[in-house]
Design an enzyme around this catalytic site. Structure first.
Site, PDB file in Angstrom:
ATOM      1  N   GLY A  16      45.602  53.216  34.841  1.00 35.96           N
ATOM      2  CA  GLY A  16      45.288  52.033  34.033  1.00 35.96           C
ATOM      3  C   GLY A  16      43.788  51.875  33.861  1.00 35.96           C
ATOM      4  NE  ARG A  19      44.325  47.369  27.633  1.00 35.69           N
ATOM      5  CZ  ARG A  19      45.135  46.352  27.886  1.00 35.69           C
ATOM      6  NH1 ARG A  19      44.652  45.229  28.337  1.00 35.69           N
ATOM      7  NH2 ARG A  19      46.429  46.468  27.698  1.00 35.69           N
ATOM      8  CB  VAL A  67      52.237  54.765  36.395  1.00 30.95           C
ATOM      9  CG1 VAL A  67      50.772  55.051  36.106  1.00 30.95           C
ATOM     10  CG2 VAL A  67      52.600  53.338  36.017  1.00 30.95           C
ATOM     11  CG  ASN A  93      44.053  49.010  37.933  1.00 31.78           C
ATOM     12  OD1 ASN A  93      43.759  47.867  38.305  1.00 31.78           O
ATOM     13  ND2 ASN A  93      44.070  49.346  36.647  1.00 31.78           N
ATOM     14  CB  SER A 145      48.901  40.152  42.268  1.00 26.99           C
ATOM     15  OG  SER A 145      48.710  38.819  41.826  1.00 26.99           O
ATOM     16  CE1 TYR A 158      51.387  41.441  37.719  1.00 21.67           C
ATOM     17  CE2 TYR A 158      50.977  39.489  39.047  1.00 21.67           C
ATOM     18  CZ  TYR A 158      50.520  40.649  38.456  1.00 21.67           C
ATOM     19  OH  TYR A 158      49.210  41.028  38.616  1.00 21.67           O
ATOM     20  CB  ALA A 160      59.860  40.696  42.895  1.00 23.93           C
ATOM     21  CE  LYS A 162      50.588  43.668  40.478  1.00 23.65           C
ATOM     22  NZ  LYS A 162      49.855  44.959  40.375  1.00 23.65           N
ATOM     23  CB  ILE A 191      40.500  39.254  37.743  1.00 25.24           C
ATOM     24  CG1 ILE A 191      40.771  39.310  39.257  1.00 25.24           C
ATOM     25  CG2 ILE A 191      39.276  40.078  37.365  1.00 25.24           C
ATOM     26  CD1 ILE A 191      39.672  38.809  40.147  1.00 25.24           C
TER      27      ILE A 191
HETATM   28  P1  NAP Z   1      45.042  45.008  31.783  1.00 26.04           P
HETATM   29  O1  NAP Z   1      43.714  44.610  31.213  1.00 26.04           O
HETATM   30  O2  NAP Z   1      46.284  44.662  31.064  1.00 26.04           O
HETATM   31  O3  NAP Z   1      44.990  46.585  32.065  1.00 26.04           O
HETATM   32  C1  NAP Z   1      46.106  47.262  32.577  1.00 26.04           C
HETATM   33  C2  NAP Z   1      45.936  48.722  32.315  1.00 26.04           C
HETATM   34  O4  NAP Z   1      47.102  49.417  32.798  1.00 26.04           O
HETATM   35  C3  NAP Z   1      45.833  49.024  30.836  1.00 26.04           C
HETATM   36  O5  NAP Z   1      44.847  50.005  30.617  1.00 26.04           O
HETATM   37  C4  NAP Z   1      47.236  49.523  30.515  1.00 26.04           C
HETATM   38  O6  NAP Z   1      47.303  50.417  29.448  1.00 26.04           O
HETATM   39  C5  NAP Z   1      47.582  50.266  31.781  1.00 26.04           C
HETATM   40  N1  NAP Z   1      49.018  50.485  31.866  1.00 26.04           N
HETATM   41  C6  NAP Z   1      50.002  49.578  31.660  1.00 26.04           C
HETATM   42  N2  NAP Z   1      51.204  50.146  31.803  1.00 26.04           N
HETATM   43  C7  NAP Z   1      50.977  51.446  32.108  1.00 26.04           C
HETATM   44  C8  NAP Z   1      51.834  52.551  32.361  1.00 26.04           C
HETATM   45  N3  NAP Z   1      53.166  52.438  32.335  1.00 26.04           N
HETATM   46  N4  NAP Z   1      51.278  53.759  32.635  1.00 26.04           N
HETATM   47  C9  NAP Z   1      49.924  53.895  32.636  1.00 26.04           C
HETATM   48  N5  NAP Z   1      49.082  52.895  32.408  1.00 26.04           N
HETATM   49  C10 NAP Z   1      49.593  51.674  32.136  1.00 26.04           C
HETATM   50  O7  NAP Z   1      45.220  44.406  33.239  1.00 26.04           O
HETATM   51  P2  NAP Z   1      44.179  44.066  34.397  1.00 26.04           P
HETATM   52  O8  NAP Z   1      44.015  42.607  34.425  1.00 26.04           O
HETATM   53  O9  NAP Z   1      43.000  44.939  34.335  1.00 26.04           O
HETATM   54  O10 NAP Z   1      45.090  44.441  35.654  1.00 26.04           O
HETATM   55  C11 NAP Z   1      44.908  45.625  36.432  1.00 26.04           C
HETATM   56  C12 NAP Z   1      45.719  45.489  37.709  1.00 26.04           C
HETATM   57  O11 NAP Z   1      45.257  44.361  38.441  1.00 26.04           O
HETATM   58  C13 NAP Z   1      47.203  45.282  37.477  1.00 26.04           C
HETATM   59  O12 NAP Z   1      47.946  45.959  38.463  1.00 26.04           O
HETATM   60  C14 NAP Z   1      47.354  43.795  37.647  1.00 26.04           C
HETATM   61  O13 NAP Z   1      48.658  43.436  38.009  1.00 26.04           O
HETATM   62  C15 NAP Z   1      46.361  43.529  38.738  1.00 26.04           C
HETATM   63  N6  NAP Z   1      45.937  42.134  38.830  1.00 26.04           N
HETATM   64  C16 NAP Z   1      45.258  41.545  37.825  1.00 26.04           C
HETATM   65  C17 NAP Z   1      44.880  40.211  37.956  1.00 26.04           C
HETATM   66  C18 NAP Z   1      44.105  39.484  36.921  1.00 26.04           C
HETATM   67  O14 NAP Z   1      43.850  38.285  37.121  1.00 26.04           O
HETATM   68  N7  NAP Z   1      43.710  40.096  35.818  1.00 26.04           N
HETATM   69  C19 NAP Z   1      45.189  39.525  39.133  1.00 26.04           C
HETATM   70  C20 NAP Z   1      45.891  40.159  40.123  1.00 26.04           C
HETATM   71  C21 NAP Z   1      46.240  41.483  39.972  1.00 26.04           C
HETATM   72  P3  NAP Z   1      47.453  49.902  27.908  1.00 26.04           P
HETATM   73  O15 NAP Z   1      46.066  49.740  27.438  1.00 26.04           O
HETATM   74  O16 NAP Z   1      48.179  51.001  27.246  1.00 26.04           O
HETATM   75  O17 NAP Z   1      48.248  48.626  27.935  1.00 26.04           O
END
Ligand code: NAP
Length: 250
Positions: A16, A19, A67, A93, A145, A158, A160, A162, A191
């Site tokens: 991931g 971005r 993934v 990630n 998370s 989500y 479950a 995490k 975030i």
């Molecule tokens: P994001 O901006 O949506 O980025 C997620 C990335 O994962 C994107 O590049 C996405 O690709 C990729 N992805 C999604 N499904 C995939 C798959 N099946 N195979 C390969 N890549 C895949 O999210 P983020 O906020 O950076 O989150 C990153 C991680 O942190 C996640 O695990 C999220 O649950 C966790 N998290 C985030 C927050 C928050 O507040 N933002 C809080 C707690 C935990 P595409 O560009 O193709 O969609």
């Protein structure tokens, strides 16, 4: 923490990485000296990340993989090992949300979130286990998370997934410890990324009120914690869950 080159000669894999938090992690590890294989659903989604890493003078590879699909993960693993020769650090990630009230949550939305967030972490970790065994080293860092710790209405799937990542982290840590492999998790809070930009203003406000440090986190805050778990200084730490959440889950 933080000599400029504490990850010199290391190779990292970040899923991931196109971005958001994944991109920040990939850049942070590269800035510390690592070469980075950047995985996203399609290889071209990582072009920007790869260009930024190359600008830092490190090697980077753009790898397309889902993934949640074993065959896709194994192909990515083979491609990464062929290109980089080895892997020292794996950051699981990639993650998605498909929020909804439990009463109306479709089976498809449950499955999709569990498949990417939990099964994806399992599949990617499994894929590199043999290599880490042979090397007798490896750092695995899973992005969980606070929702996996505290819960959140509208996120049963989500939460479950995490909580599952946290349980997986602890079992894998116990199983792989004798081979010198550490497995840790980070539990980010709220975030600022595309994932949280989707939140409704009411949900945003309610969440912000729960943060003792009274502001949203940045992707780099999570990346700093990943760098710590990946660094030589964390060699004696495994099976831990570090909240990076402004104090939300204490
Ligand atoms: P994001 O901006 O949506 O980025 C997620 C990335 O994962 C994107 O590049 C996405 O690709 C990729 N992805 C999604 N499904 C995939 C798959 N099946 N195979 C390969 N890549 C895949 O999210 P983020 O906020 O950076 O989150 C990153 C991680 O942190 C996640 O695990 C999220 O649950 C966790 N998290 C985030 C927050 C928050 O507040 N933002 C809080 C707690 C935990 P595409 O560009 O193709 O969609």
């Amino acid at each position: 923490m933080g000599s400029m080159n504490e990850l010199a000669d290391k190779v990292a894999v970040v899923t991931g990485a196109g971005r958001g938090i994944g991109q920040a992690i990939a850049l942070k590890l590269a800035a510390a000296g690592a070469d980075v294989a950047c995985v996203d659903l399609q290889a071209d989604f990582c072009m920007e990340t790869v260009q930024k890493i190359e600008a830092l003078g490190r090697k980077a590879w753009s790898i397309g993989a889902n993934v949640a699909e074993a065959a896709s993960v194994e192909a990515a693993r083979d491609q990464i090992i062929a290109a980089a020769g080895k892997v020292d650090i794996l950051v699981n990630n990639a993650g998605i949300t498909k929020d909804g009230w439990l009463m109306r949550m479709s089976e498809a939305d449950w499955d999709a979130v569990l498949d990417v967030n939990l099964k994806g972490t399992f599949l990617f970790t499994k894929a590199f286990t043999r290599l880490f065994f042979q090397q007798e080293s490896g750092r695995i860092i899973n992005i969980a998370s606070v929702v996996g710790i505290m819960g959140n209405p509208g996120q049963c799937n989500y939460g479950a997934s995490k909580a599952g990542v946290i349980g997986f982290t602890k079992s894998a840590a116990r199983e792989l410890a004798s081979r010198g492999i550490t497995v840790n998790a980070i539990a980010p809070g709220f975030i600022e990324t595309a994932m949280t930009a989707k939140l409704k203003p009411e949900a945003r406000e309610a969440l912000a009120k729960m943060i003792p440090l009274a502001s949203l986190g940045q992707p780099e805050d999570v990346a700093n914690a990943v760098l710590f778990f990946a660094s030589p200084g964390a060699r004696y730490i495994t099976g831990q869950v570090l909240a990076v959440d402004g104090g939300m889950a204490m």
